[in-house]
Design an enzyme around this catalytic site. Structure first.
Site, PDB file in Angstrom:
ATOM      1  CG  PHE A   1     145.663 102.347  49.161  1.00 36.22           C
ATOM      2  CD1 PHE A   1     144.795 101.678  48.310  1.00 36.22           C
ATOM      3  CD2 PHE A   1     145.683 103.734  49.128  1.00 36.22           C
ATOM      4  CE1 PHE A   1     143.944 102.380  47.458  1.00 36.22           C
ATOM      5  CE2 PHE A   1     144.842 104.438  48.281  1.00 36.22           C
ATOM      6  CZ  PHE A   1     143.973 103.760  47.445  1.00 36.22           C
TER       7      PHE A   1
ATOM      8  CG  ASP B   1     148.334  96.149  51.546  1.00 36.21           C
ATOM      9  OD1 ASP B   1     147.463  95.291  51.372  1.00 36.21           O
ATOM     10  OD2 ASP B   1     149.310  96.291  50.793  1.00 36.21           O
TER      11      ASP B   1
ATOM     12  CG  ASN C   1     140.864  98.630  55.491  1.00 34.75           C
ATOM     13  OD1 ASN C   1     141.364  97.507  55.584  1.00 34.75           O
ATOM     14  ND2 ASN C   1     140.608  99.210  54.326  1.00 34.75           N
TER      15      ASN C   1
ATOM     16  CE1 TYR D   1     137.174  95.244  51.701  1.00 36.02           C
ATOM     17  CE2 TYR D   1     137.972  96.875  53.282  1.00 36.02           C
ATOM     18  CZ  TYR D   1     137.134  96.512  52.227  1.00 36.02           C
ATOM     19  OH  TYR D   1     136.250  97.434  51.715  1.00 36.02           O
TER      20      TYR D   1
ATOM     21  CD  GLN E   1     142.390  89.107  48.556  1.00 32.54           C
ATOM     22  OE1 GLN E   1     141.880  88.299  49.324  1.00 32.54           O
ATOM     23  NE2 GLN E   1     143.229  90.045  48.999  1.00 32.54           N
TER      24      GLN E   1
ATOM     25  CD1 TRP F   1     145.202  94.369  48.900  1.00 26.09           C
ATOM     26  CD2 TRP F   1     143.171  93.747  48.202  1.00 26.09           C
ATOM     27  NE1 TRP F   1     144.508  93.901  49.991  1.00 26.09           N
ATOM     28  CE2 TRP F   1     143.254  93.521  49.587  1.00 26.09           C
ATOM     29  CE3 TRP F   1     141.979  93.436  47.537  1.00 26.09           C
ATOM     30  CZ2 TRP F   1     142.194  93.004  50.333  1.00 26.09           C
ATOM     31  CZ3 TRP F   1     140.926  92.921  48.275  1.00 26.09           C
ATOM     32  CH2 TRP F   1     141.039  92.700  49.646  1.00 26.09           C
TER      33      TRP F   1
ATOM     34  CG  ASP G   1     146.372  99.693  45.968  1.00 28.89           C
ATOM     35  OD1 ASP G   1     145.255  99.188  46.194  1.00 28.89           O
ATOM     36  OD2 ASP G   1     147.258  99.750  46.819  1.00 28.89           O
TER      37      ASP G   1
ATOM     38  CE  LYS H   1     145.645 100.103  53.876  1.00 28.41           C
ATOM     39  NZ  LYS H   1     144.542  99.602  54.715  1.00 28.41           N
TER      40      LYS H   1
HETATM   41  N1  LIG Z   1     146.700  98.133  49.052  1.00 25.62           N
HETATM   42  C1  LIG Z   1     145.438  97.775  49.362  1.00 25.62           C
HETATM   43  N2  LIG Z   1     145.209  97.263  50.597  1.00 25.62           N
HETATM   44  C2  LIG Z   1     143.933  96.902  50.870  1.00 25.62           C
HETATM   45  C3  LIG Z   1     142.874  97.030  49.989  1.00 25.62           C
HETATM   46  C4  LIG Z   1     141.731  96.529  50.665  1.00 25.62           C
HETATM   47  C5  LIG Z   1     140.337  96.382  50.152  1.00 25.62           C
HETATM   48  N3  LIG Z   1     139.973  97.396  49.198  1.00 25.62           N
HETATM   49  C6  LIG Z   1     138.728  97.161  48.520  1.00 25.62           C
HETATM   50  C7  LIG Z   1     137.723  98.156  48.931  1.00 25.62           C
HETATM   51  C8  LIG Z   1     137.112  98.711  47.860  1.00 25.62           C
HETATM   52  C9  LIG Z   1     137.587  98.109  46.638  1.00 25.62           C
HETATM   53  O1  LIG Z   1     136.630  97.157  46.211  1.00 25.62           O
HETATM   54  C10 LIG Z   1     138.856  97.373  47.031  1.00 25.62           C
HETATM   55  O2  LIG Z   1     138.921  96.113  46.464  1.00 25.62           O
HETATM   56  C11 LIG Z   1     142.138  96.128  51.922  1.00 25.62           C
HETATM   57  N4  LIG Z   1     143.461  96.367  52.010  1.00 25.62           N
HETATM   58  C12 LIG Z   1     144.403  96.001  53.063  1.00 25.62           C
HETATM   59  O3  LIG Z   1     144.763  94.630  52.810  1.00 25.62           O
HETATM   60  C13 LIG Z   1     144.997  93.989  54.066  1.00 25.62           C
HETATM   61  C14 LIG Z   1     143.903  92.950  54.242  1.00 25.62           C
HETATM   62  O4  LIG Z   1     144.208  91.846  53.440  1.00 25.62           O
HETATM   63  P1  LIG Z   1     143.492  90.441  53.844  1.00 25.62           P
HETATM   64  O5  LIG Z   1     144.047  90.066  55.213  1.00 25.62           O
HETATM   65  O6  LIG Z   1     143.881  89.476  52.746  1.00 25.62           O
HETATM   66  O7  LIG Z   1     142.000  90.756  53.896  1.00 25.62           O
HETATM   67  C15 LIG Z   1     144.858  95.047  55.144  1.00 25.62           C
HETATM   68  O8  LIG Z   1     146.097  95.722  55.329  1.00 25.62           O
HETATM   69  C16 LIG Z   1     143.865  95.995  54.476  1.00 25.62           C
HETATM   70  O9  LIG Z   1     143.938  97.301  55.022  1.00 25.62           O
HETATM   71  C17 LIG Z   1     143.133  97.591  48.699  1.00 25.62           C
HETATM   72  O10 LIG Z   1     142.238  97.763  47.825  1.00 25.62           O
HETATM   73  N5  LIG Z   1     144.445  97.943  48.443  1.00 25.62           N
END
Ligand SMILES: Nc1nc2c(c(CN[C@H]3C=C[C@H](O)[C@@H]3O)cn2[C@@H]2O[C@H](COP(=O)(O)O)[C@@H](O)[C@H]2O)c(=O)[nH]1
Length: 323
Positions: free
Chosen positions: A228, A230, A68, A92, A306, A302, A298, A198
């Site tokens: 996290f 990111d 991830n 993701y 989107q 996040w 967070d 993270k």
């Molecule tokens: N801070 C934070 N970073 C997160 C997430 C998630 C997904 N979490 C889901 C899982 C279960 C729940 O339903 C959450 O919704 C992915 N990432 C990070 O984002 C980036 C990808 O972005 P893009 O290229 O646009 O897909 C990549 O660094 C990835 O590691 C989060 O929740 N918080």
């Protein structure tokens, strides 16, 4: 109480930041304007998430969170996308869709011995789509490492590691970092170690979300996890005017210039992100939302990330296996 070093180390760096600044005045208005979108528990029930209610789902989430990180293409390269049931997913969601499809087609992703001897060809098949996922070789190495460590230390099953954590998300994250080198998401700055962890922390949060706080997702210290760090959160925090970059850094980011993994600028962006989330959490608490955790904030940020409104300027580019 299990000592969890992430936030203290991030605050230490934030206090001496040179490239990134926190605009406290923008914190309250961000909660006022967008706070209504914060959710208690992010729903796991999305088409791209595997879910069968059993321990297999926990094992699948572990593989997801080994991979991830870092989905964006080099300039001029096409975005990596995966098709599932007629819908194309990127980032993701694309990773989750690819792993769900592979698992449901019979690829034994949750078998540690399979992971240990995974080949590049296997992984190319699993992650096949439009474009190419970046860092494919590193992802292969990290999956093989994960399989090897599970076999050597956890009788081939991540469920034994989850049981060992005895309901502590912090203990789970710290042990992941101790046992699995690819999770060692920390950096040395001015003689100090700054921790982010993270993918280790998001593994506990994903288990908690998927199992709605029960069984493999039952953790009693979710409120001690940090956000996290990111690349999406800083992008949103910048659009909310909470994070501000020194002009030279802002120019680099807007030009989509690569930042070297572990450089001072990158570490400051990630550290200030964690501190900004704590300030937003305090603002929610001041408004009476006392049960909001850093993980809730967070997920709120996040999810905002989107929306096109929060993608006006690029996120910082750093090729890394950590986020
Ligand atoms: N801070 C934070 N970073 C997160 C997430 C998630 C997904 N979490 C889901 C899982 C279960 C729940 O339903 C959450 O919704 C992915 N990432 C990070 O984002 C980036 C990808 O972005 P893009 O290229 O646009 O897909 C990549 O660094 C990835 O590691 C989060 O929740 N918080």
């Amino acid at each position: 109480m299990f000592e969890f070093p992430v936030l203290g180390s991030a605050a230490w760096l934030a206090a001496r930041a040179k490239f990134v600044f926190l605009n406290h005045d923008a914190v309250d208005s961000a909660v006022e304007t967008w706070g209504h979108l914060v959710q208690k528990v992010p729903s796991w029930k999305q088409p791209f998430h595997y879910w069968d209610g059993t321990e297999e789902t926990a094992r699948w989430i572990f593989v997801l969170d080994v991979l991830n990180h870092c989905f964006w293409p080099d300039p001029g390269d096409p975005l990596w996308e995966v098709e599932m049931d007629g819908t194309w997913y990127s980032g993701y969601c694309g990773l989750a869709a690819a792993l769900k499809k592979a698992y449901e087609e019979g690829t034994p992703l949750t078998n540690a011995r399979y992971l240990q001897s995974l080949t590049l060809k296997d992984l190319e098949g699993i992650l096949a789509g439009r474009g190419r996922i970046p860092l494919l070789r590193a992802r292969l190495d990290n999956l093989r490492e994960a399989g090897r460590v599970l076999v050597e230390k956890w009788r081939g099953d991540v469920m034994h590691l989850i049981a060992w954590a005895q309901g502590s998300a912090c203990r789970l994250a710290a042990r992941l970092v101790e046992d699995f080198p690819s999770f060692r998401d920390h950096f040395f700055v001015d003689g100090q170690t700054v921790y982010f962890w993270k993918r280790a922390q998001i593994f506990a949060a994903d288990l908690h979300a998927a199992f709605e706080g029960q069984g493999p997702g039952r953790f009693l210290d979710m409120d001690r996890l940090t956000a996290f760090a990111d690349y999406k959160l800083p992008q949103v925090l910048r659009e909310l005017e909470i994070l501000q970059y020194r002009d030279d850094l802002a120019q680099q980011i807007d030009d989509q210039a690569l930042l070297a993994s572990g450089c001072r600028e990158e570490i400051e962006i990630r550290a200030m992100t964690l501190v900004a989330v704590e300030k937003l959490k305090d603002a929610f608490h001041r408004r009476g939302h006392r049960r909001i955790t850093s993980v809730h904030v967070d997920h709120w940020l996040w999810s905002l990330g989107q929306l096109d409104l929060f993608r006006r300027r690029p996120y910082h580019r750093c090729r890394t296996i950590f986020y």
